[in-house]
Design a protein around this motif. Structure first.
Motif, mmCIF file in Angstrom:
data_model
loop_
_atom_site.group_PDB
_atom_site.id
_atom_site.type_symbol
_atom_site.label_atom_id
_atom_site.label_comp_id
_atom_site.label_asym_id
_atom_site.label_seq_id
_atom_site.Cartn_x
_atom_site.Cartn_y
_atom_site.Cartn_z
ATOM 1 N N LEU A 199 -17.002 -0.184 -26.469
ATOM 2 C CA LEU A 199 -17.661 -0.161 -25.159
ATOM 3 C C LEU A 199 -17.127 1.048 -24.385
ATOM 4 O O LEU A 199 -16.134 0.945 -23.664
ATOM 5 N N PRO A 200 -17.736 2.230 -24.544
ATOM 6 C CA PRO A 200 -17.257 3.428 -23.847
ATOM 7 C C PRO A 200 -17.537 3.334 -22.350
ATOM 8 O O PRO A 200 -18.651 3.023 -21.931
ATOM 9 N N LEU A 201 -16.508 3.629 -21.539
ATOM 10 C CA LEU A 201 -16.635 3.576 -20.079
ATOM 11 C C LEU A 201 -15.977 4.805 -19.473
ATOM 12 O O LEU A 201 -14.959 5.291 -19.968
ATOM 13 N N SER A 202 -16.558 5.282 -18.378
ATOM 14 C CA SER A 202 -15.962 6.419 -17.675
ATOM 15 C C SER A 202 -14.748 5.964 -16.887
ATOM 16 O O SER A 202 -14.578 4.773 -16.589
ATOM 17 N N LEU A 203 -13.898 6.922 -16.531
ATOM 18 C CA LEU A 203 -12.707 6.588 -15.756
ATOM 19 C C LEU A 203 -13.099 6.049 -14.382
ATOM 20 O O LEU A 203 -12.419 5.159 -13.847
ATOM 21 N N GLU A 204 -14.202 6.561 -13.827
ATOM 22 C CA GLU A 204 -14.669 6.053 -12.530
ATOM 23 C C GLU A 204 -15.111 4.587 -12.638
ATOM 24 O O GLU A 204 -14.857 3.789 -11.739
ATOM 25 N N GLU A 205 -15.776 4.239 -13.744
ATOM 26 C CA GLU A 205 -16.182 2.837 -13.940
ATOM 27 C C GLU A 205 -14.966 1.933 -14.069
ATOM 28 O O GLU A 205 -14.955 0.805 -13.548
ATOM 29 N N LEU A 206 -13.945 2.425 -14.750
ATOM 30 C CA LEU A 206 -12.734 1.626 -14.903
ATOM 31 C C LEU A 206 -11.929 1.564 -13.606
ATOM 32 O O LEU A 206 -11.158 0.619 -13.400
ATOM 33 N N PHE A 207 -12.095 2.548 -12.747
ATOM 34 C CA PHE A 207 -11.405 2.525 -11.460
ATOM 35 C C PHE A 207 -12.087 1.558 -10.496
ATOM 36 O O PHE A 207 -11.434 0.732 -9.840
ATOM 37 N N ASN A 208 -13.405 1.654 -10.404
ATOM 38 C CA ASN A 208 -14.148 0.854 -9.426
ATOM 39 C C ASN A 208 -14.520 -0.534 -9.935
ATOM 40 O O ASN A 208 -14.743 -1.448 -9.143
ATOM 41 N N GLY A 209 -14.608 -0.697 -11.271
ATOM 42 C CA GLY A 209 -15.184 -1.920 -11.818
ATOM 43 C C GLY A 209 -16.699 -1.776 -11.833
ATOM 44 O O GLY A 209 -17.282 -1.071 -11.005
ATOM 45 N N VAL A 210 -17.351 -2.455 -12.766
ATOM 46 C CA VAL A 210 -18.790 -2.317 -12.884
ATOM 47 C C VAL A 210 -19.363 -3.537 -13.604
ATOM 48 O O VAL A 210 -18.673 -4.182 -14.398
ATOM 49 N N HIS A 211 -20.601 -3.871 -13.287
ATOM 50 C CA HIS A 211 -21.316 -4.940 -14.005
ATOM 51 C C HIS A 211 -22.227 -4.288 -15.032
ATOM 52 O O HIS A 211 -23.000 -3.397 -14.713
ATOM 53 N N LYS A 212 -22.125 -4.729 -16.265
ATOM 54 C CA LYS A 212 -22.911 -4.145 -17.350
ATOM 55 C C LYS A 212 -23.846 -5.189 -17.954
ATOM 56 O O LYS A 212 -23.495 -6.364 -18.101
ATOM 57 N N LYS A 213 -25.032 -4.735 -18.333
ATOM 58 C CA LYS A 213 -25.962 -5.532 -19.126
ATOM 59 C C LYS A 213 -26.104 -4.836 -20.478
ATOM 60 O O LYS A 213 -26.508 -3.677 -20.532
ATOM 61 N N MET A 214 -25.761 -5.532 -21.540
ATOM 62 C CA MET A 214 -25.811 -4.950 -22.875
ATOM 63 C C MET A 214 -26.891 -5.647 -23.689
ATOM 64 O O MET A 214 -26.908 -6.876 -23.802
ATOM 65 N N LYS A 215 -27.797 -4.867 -24.259
ATOM 66 C CA LYS A 215 -28.846 -5.403 -25.119
ATOM 67 C C LYS A 215 -28.394 -5.291 -26.568
ATOM 68 O O LYS A 215 -28.097 -4.194 -27.049
ATOM 69 N N ILE A 216 -28.335 -6.415 -27.247
ATOM 70 C CA ILE A 216 -27.926 -6.420 -28.644
ATOM 71 C C ILE A 216 -29.047 -6.991 -29.507
ATOM 72 O O ILE A 216 -29.948 -7.670 -29.016
ATOM 73 N N LYS A 217 -28.997 -6.702 -30.786
ATOM 74 C CA LYS A 217 -29.910 -7.298 -31.753
ATOM 75 C C LYS A 217 -29.112 -8.229 -32.647
ATOM 76 O O LYS A 217 -28.045 -7.861 -33.135
ATOM 77 N N ILE A 303 -6.733 19.448 -4.254
ATOM 78 C CA ILE A 303 -6.526 18.458 -5.310
ATOM 79 C C ILE A 303 -7.464 17.270 -5.088
ATOM 80 O O ILE A 303 -7.386 16.605 -4.052
ATOM 81 N N PRO A 304 -8.364 16.955 -6.054
ATOM 82 C CA PRO A 304 -9.236 15.783 -5.912
ATOM 83 C C PRO A 304 -8.525 14.514 -6.369
ATOM 84 O O PRO A 304 -7.574 14.559 -7.163
ATOM 85 N N THR A 305 -8.997 13.371 -5.905
ATOM 86 C CA THR A 305 -8.504 12.083 -6.397
ATOM 87 C C THR A 305 -9.636 11.377 -7.134
ATOM 88 O O THR A 305 -10.801 11.752 -7.031
ATOM 89 N N ILE A 306 -9.297 10.320 -7.859
ATOM 90 C CA ILE A 306 -10.277 9.599 -8.651
ATOM 91 C C ILE A 306 -11.326 8.922 -7.778
ATOM 92 O O ILE A 306 -12.461 8.716 -8.186
ATOM 93 N N GLU A 307 -10.974 8.606 -6.529
ATOM 94 C CA GLU A 307 -11.924 7.919 -5.649
ATOM 95 C C GLU A 307 -12.677 8.876 -4.733
ATOM 96 O O GLU A 307 -13.406 8.443 -3.838
#
Length: 368
Positions: A199-217, A303-307
């Motif tokens: 499940l590849p996720l960006s660092l921003e998604e891991l920082f903020n949290g995210v709801h995912k919908k995954m379509k599987i077969k 210098i930027p921050t993750i947020e």
């Protein structure tokens, strides 16, 4: 005109059904009522036994011929004087299960899909000449080994039940039934497998949290037709702030249907590479590149921050290679303690010139 239709009724076929129709009917019924996929329905085991016993007789032309002429009771007795009509009633527990072999019937010496067994002594009940049904699981395994599964898209389902080529391996068409004490004993049902997917996720998604919908077969099969099919399924999952690479998000019983149940599915978090930051546990590290002149005389960077925040970082110099500046609580959140965060670490890298003229070297010697 046949003496009775009980075995035909068990397979839902007519007395005029061809051998191919009988095989197809058994294939469908055996898949539907197999005990491995009906663990919460004890009555399915009896039904599986009935259809297997019906198939054992009707798939053998000689046995079927005698059954059509004289009925099931005549078969179970092992012959003798032919009755004037159909037998009354059926022994309990499927279609019987009388001990011993099949002896003493003129013209019944084998042929067909399965041969009769002849004995000269009595069975456990002490009476010779009686026909005994085979173990339903053995009938099912033999059906697979003789190519009965190769009739449609559900070949792999039979492979799973009978032990060849299923998701858990098994070579060729080798059966899971093994000889023990002169008879066949079915091997224990294997545990349900677990399938892992990234499940590849960006660092921003891991920082903020995210709801995912995954379509599987997922592969399943229809209880009515027994045919293998592929269906889509949507899985909802919440990625909590601070999840790390390797975190498993688990779903029970949502994968392919197989022997023993339905596969579990685990999604394993992977961090996508970030263009600025590299994660170190809950800390974030970034680099500032300076040329030699800046390192010696001073420099300024935003210098930027993750947020999305920005800091101004300035140094008057000289700044040595490997110098770090730490910004507390500007890193990743802790998934178990959301109010706690790691640090952001800024590390300096100095780019040295690849070459200097003699004049430049002399000048540096004078000022350093």
């Amino acid at each position: 005109m046949v003496a009775e239709t009980k075995l035909y009724d068990a397979l839902s076929v007519s007395p005029t059904a061809s051998q191919e129709e009988i095989k197809k009917a058994y294939r469908k019924a055996a898949l539907k009522f197999h005990p491995d996929k009906n663990k919460e329905n004890p009555s399915a085991g009896e039904k599986f036994k009935e259809v297997s016993q019906a198939y054992e007789i009707l798939s053998d032309p000689e046995k079927r011929k005698v059954y059509d002429q004289y009925g099931l009771d005549f078969l179970l007795r092992g012959g003798g004087e032919a009755p004037p009509g159909a037998a009354d009633g059926m022994p309990g527990g499927g279609f019987g299960g009388m001990p011993g072999g099949f002896a003493g019937m003129p013209g019944m010496g084998g042929g067909g899909g399965r041969s009769f067994h002849f004995t000269t002594g009595g069975g456990p009940g002490g009476e010779a000449g009686h026909f005994s049904f085979s173990n339903p699981e053995s009938i099912f395994a033999d059906f697979f080994k003789q190519g009965g599964a190769g009739m449609g898209d559900d070949d792999d389902i039979f492979a799973q039940f009978a032990g060849g080529g299923g998701p858990r391996g098994g070579s060729g068409g080798r059966s899971k039934f093994r000889e023990s004490g002169g008879g066949r004993r079915r091997a224990p049902t294997p545990e349900v497998t677990t399938v892992e997917k990234p499940l590849p996720l960006s660092l921003e998604e891991l920082f903020n949290g995210v709801h995912k919908k995954m379509k599987i077969k997922r592969k399943t099969y229809d209880d009515g037709s027994g045919k293998r099919k592929v269906e889509d399924k949507i899985l909802d999952m919440d990625i909590l702030p601070g999840y790390k690479a390797g975190t498993k998000i688990k779903f029970k019983g949502v994968g392919d249907q197989e022997e023993g149940g339905t596969q579990d599915l685990h999604f394993i978090v992977q961090e996508k590479p970030h263009e600025v930051f590299k994660r170190e546990d809950d800390n974030l590290r970034m680099h500032v590149d300076l040329d030699l002149k800046e390192a010696l005389t001073g420099w300024t960077r935003t210098i930027p921050t993750i947020e999305g925040k920005k800091f101004t970082l300035s140094k008057g110099g000289p700044t040595g290679p490997g110098y770090t500046e730490t910004y507390p609580h500007q890193g990743m959140p802790n998934s178990k303690k959301p109010k706690e965060r790691g640090d952001m670490i800024v590390e300096v890298k100095v780019k040295f010139p690849s070459s200097l003229t003699l004049a430049q070297k002399a000048h540096l010697k004078d000022i350093l």
